[in-house]
Design an enzyme around this catalytic site. Structure first.
Site, short mmCIF file in Angstrom:
data_model
loop_
_atom_site.label_atom_id
_atom_site.label_comp_id
_atom_site.label_asym_id
_atom_site.label_seq_id
_atom_site.Cartn_x
_atom_site.Cartn_y
_atom_site.Cartn_z
N ARG A 134 0.85 -1.18 0.00
CA ARG A 134 0.00 0.00 0.00
C ARG A 134 0.89 1.24 0.00
O ARG A 134 1.71 1.43 0.90
CB ARG A 134 -0.88 0.00 1.25
CG ARG A 134 -1.69 1.26 1.40
CD ARG A 134 -2.62 1.24 2.62
NE ARG A 134 -3.31 2.50 2.70
CZ ARG A 134 -3.27 3.34 3.75
NH1 ARG A 134 -2.62 3.03 4.84
NH2 ARG A 134 -3.91 4.49 3.70
N HIS A 170 -3.14 10.86 0.86
CA HIS A 170 -2.54 10.61 2.17
C HIS A 170 -1.89 11.91 2.66
O HIS A 170 -0.67 12.01 2.80
CB HIS A 170 -1.53 9.46 2.08
CG HIS A 170 -1.22 8.81 3.41
ND1 HIS A 170 -1.35 7.47 3.66
CD2 HIS A 170 -0.78 9.33 4.57
CE1 HIS A 170 -1.00 7.19 4.90
NE2 HIS A 170 -0.64 8.31 5.48
N GLU A 211 -7.40 8.33 6.63
CA GLU A 211 -7.65 8.94 7.94
C GLU A 211 -8.23 10.35 7.90
O GLU A 211 -7.56 11.33 8.26
CB GLU A 211 -6.36 8.94 8.78
CG GLU A 211 -5.82 7.55 9.05
CD GLU A 211 -4.80 7.52 10.19
OE1 GLU A 211 -4.37 8.59 10.65
OE2 GLU A 211 -4.45 6.41 10.63
N ASN A 216 -7.30 1.67 9.91
CA ASN A 216 -6.00 1.91 10.53
C ASN A 216 -6.21 1.85 12.02
O ASN A 216 -7.08 2.57 12.56
CB ASN A 216 -5.45 3.29 10.17
CG ASN A 216 -4.96 3.38 8.75
OD1 ASN A 216 -5.02 2.41 7.99
ND2 ASN A 216 -4.45 4.55 8.37
N TYR A 273 -4.15 1.48 15.93
CA TYR A 273 -2.90 1.43 16.69
C TYR A 273 -3.10 1.23 18.18
O TYR A 273 -2.34 0.55 18.83
CB TYR A 273 -2.11 2.74 16.48
CG TYR A 273 -1.52 2.86 15.10
CD1 TYR A 273 -0.23 2.44 14.83
CD2 TYR A 273 -2.27 3.42 14.04
CE1 TYR A 273 0.33 2.54 13.56
CE2 TYR A 273 -1.71 3.52 12.77
CZ TYR A 273 -0.41 3.08 12.53
OH TYR A 273 0.12 3.18 11.27
N GLU A 297 -3.49 -0.31 8.15
CA GLU A 297 -2.31 0.05 8.93
C GLU A 297 -2.43 -0.52 10.33
O GLU A 297 -3.51 -0.48 10.94
CB GLU A 297 -2.18 1.57 9.09
CG GLU A 297 -1.56 2.29 7.93
CD GLU A 297 -1.42 3.78 8.20
OE1 GLU A 297 -1.11 4.18 9.34
OE2 GLU A 297 -1.62 4.56 7.24
C1 NOJ Z 1 -1.34 6.85 10.46
C2 NOJ Z 1 -0.92 7.52 9.19
O1 NOJ Z 1 -1.72 7.09 8.13
C3 NOJ Z 1 0.55 7.37 8.86
O2 NOJ Z 1 0.86 8.32 7.91
C4 NOJ Z 1 1.36 7.51 10.13
O3 NOJ Z 1 2.72 7.55 9.87
C5 NOJ Z 1 1.02 6.36 11.04
N1 NOJ Z 1 -0.39 6.45 11.38
C6 NOJ Z 1 1.82 6.32 12.34
O4 NOJ Z 1 1.52 7.44 13.09
#
Ligand code: NOJ
Length: 510
Positions: free
Chosen positions: A103, A148, A193, A333, A335, A404
């Protein structure tokens, strides 16, 4: 095990965390047939060549040049990973990892230096053609993000995502990308995002263009961005899908919001609706439109604050229909997680008006959660499980591509923390798949260290370390690269696997 679980569960962990901690992690678990693995990057974060071969200025060029120490280490993406010149090495790394897809994103200002379709930059087209063709030579599927975060500066001067004309501008750009690359690209992502684009860039100062017009600009951006996304979706659907048979969707940033106690269930749900329901509800819910709780809260506050209309713009009935269902998959995405509470302090803690004042909740991460090199990122894989199950339940079990997921460290090749993070999150994802969530693909962020926005190069997310002091930006695999490669090769998660290799090879067939 149960005494252990009891202690964990009373501290707001979940059964999945409990299971993992209690020994399940030592089983070898297999991924479903046909499951796809990839890694991800984005144009501004890796390409460099910021003004080469006809590329024009974008909002990150502009910000980092106007205010060089806006970033933590006073850095910028002028050269970054130099992927504009090193793309063959990037593809070689994808082959080393044995990945199914990669991607990456297109730079709007590299393809269309005027921002508009009147001039297509042949050098930019050649760069992406070369990259795509090099990947396809080795059966690595391109998954392409159109936007992006690197808006052409000229469009920002015209208001950027706050200007409704961006629906046409983005639609034109998307059509050109489909025309140029659609014969070979079968996976398209319109936006990456939106919450970060709109809240951080328009309602706050943590992303370009750092407008900080709180409680107003982020909502204008959200509406225009959603309609622009839908425009690109419909263009693909009507003009290209039959021809090329690809798939197209949006990627949302989705944290898990856990109530701090049972009393906070409503606050956590409201937070979820503001933070990513704002973008998911209009597209994936049956009724479409912004989430009801946002419409109600912002309208009531706007009236009380003396505005003549809600600060949250309304969709017309036609727009609601246009946006509803405009994604073939839920690009996700993810985290980390947060705890949420709501008490009197929320009415005085924030500027008025502002997004967080509208939300009426506070979010935080306890100190004892395992941290990373990014202050916002704590390892909480139980939240990933909960999130996937919520999306399954709330939005009629959509196809989910994890676009992600990853963990930041400081520099160094020994990244056991990252390995543990990936294992725990993949384990939680497998729990969710067993629970019926329709997850079809997983993307590690990131292939290699890169420009981490306002954190500059201080937070490293790469499976490959990048030496930013070397002219060719030498890439070296970290320990996690060997572990991820084995996960992809074996299509399974084996907690015992250890690699003592330091050199990568390309396996047969890649
Ligand atoms: C989300 C973003 O899409 C990406 O650009 C960023 O580097 C990562 N998270 C880590 O923060």
């Amino acid at each position: 095990m149960w005494a252990f679980c009891f202690i964990l569960l009373t501290s707001y962990a979940t059964l999945s965390e409990c299971k993992a901690a209690a020994g399940k992690r030592h089983d070898v678990r297999h991924f479903p047939d046909g499951f796809l693995f990839g890694t991800s990057t984005a144009a501004y974060q890796i390409e460099g060549a910021w003004d080469e071969d006809g590329k024009s200025e974008n909002i990150w060029d502009h910000l980092t040049h106007e205010d060089p120490c806006a970033t933590k280490d006073c850095s910028n993406g002028d050269i970054a990973d130099d992927s504009y010149h090193q793309y063959k090495r990037d593809v070689e790394m994808l082959r080393e990892l044995g990945l199914d897809f990669y991607r990456f994103s297109l730079s709007w200002s590299r393809l269309l230096p005027t921002s508009f379709p009147d001039k297509i930059n042949e050098a930019g087209v050649a760069y992406y053609n070369n990259l795509i063709n090099e990947m396809l030579k080795y059966n690595i599927e391109p998954m392409v993000t159109l936007y992006h975060w690197d808006l052409p500066q000229k469009l920002q001067d015209l208001g950027g995502w706050a200007n409704p004309n961006i629906v046409d501008w983005f639609g034109d750009y998307a059509r050109i990308a489909f025309e140029l690359f659609g014969d070979r690209v079968k996976y398209w992502i319109t936006m990456n995002e939106p919450r970060e684009v709109c809240y951080q860039g328009y309602g706050f100062v943590s992303m370009a263009p750092r407008l900080n017009i709180q409680g107003v600009a982020e909502y204008m951006c959200a509406k225009n961005l959603l309609v622009a996304h839908a425009r690109a979706y419909h263009i693909y659907d009507e003009e290209f899908r039959a021809l090329y048979g690809g798939t197209i969707g949006i990627t949302l940033s989705t944290s898990w919001y856990e109530p701090e106690s049972e009393r906070e269930v409503e606050a956590a749900e409201d937070t979820t609706q503001f933070e990513w329901g704002q973008y998911a509800h209009p597209i994936f819910s049956e009724s479409g439109d912004f989430p009801p709780v946002m419409k109600e809260k912002i309208a009531a506050k706007s009236t009380a604050q003396g505005f003549y209309r809600s600060r949250l713009p309304e969709f017309t009935p036609e727009e609601i229909e246009y946006v509803r269902g405009s994604s073939d998959f839920f690009g996700l995405n993810h985290y980390t997680s947060y705890l949420v509470y709501r008490n009197e302090s929320v009415y005085t803690a924030n500027e008025i008006p502002s997004y967080y004042d509208d939300m009426e909740s506070m979010v935080y991460q306890p100190n004892h959660w395992d941290g990373s090199a990014s202050e916002w990122l704590k390892k909480t894989s139980w939240g990933f499980y909960n999130l996937l199950m919520k999306i399954k339940n709330d939005y009629n079990n959509p196809i989910i591509y994890i676009t992600e997921n990853g963990f930041s460290t400081t520099s160094g090749l020994d990244d056991d923390d990252r390995i543990l993070y990936y294992r725990e999150y993949l384990d939680a994802m497998l729990d969710a798949i067993e629970g019926g969530a329709h997850v079809e693909a997983y993307t590690a962020w990131s292939l290699m260290d890169n420009f981490e926005w306002l954190a500059g190069y201080t937070a490293r997310f790469g499976l490959y370390e990048v030496d930013f002091g070397s002219p060719e930006r030498t890439r070296t695999p970290r320990k996690s690269a060997f572990v991820y490669k084995e996960i992809v090769r074996s299509r399974s998660l084996d907690w015992h696997y250890e690699s003592d290799s330091t050199s990568m090879t390309i396996d047969e067939g890649h």
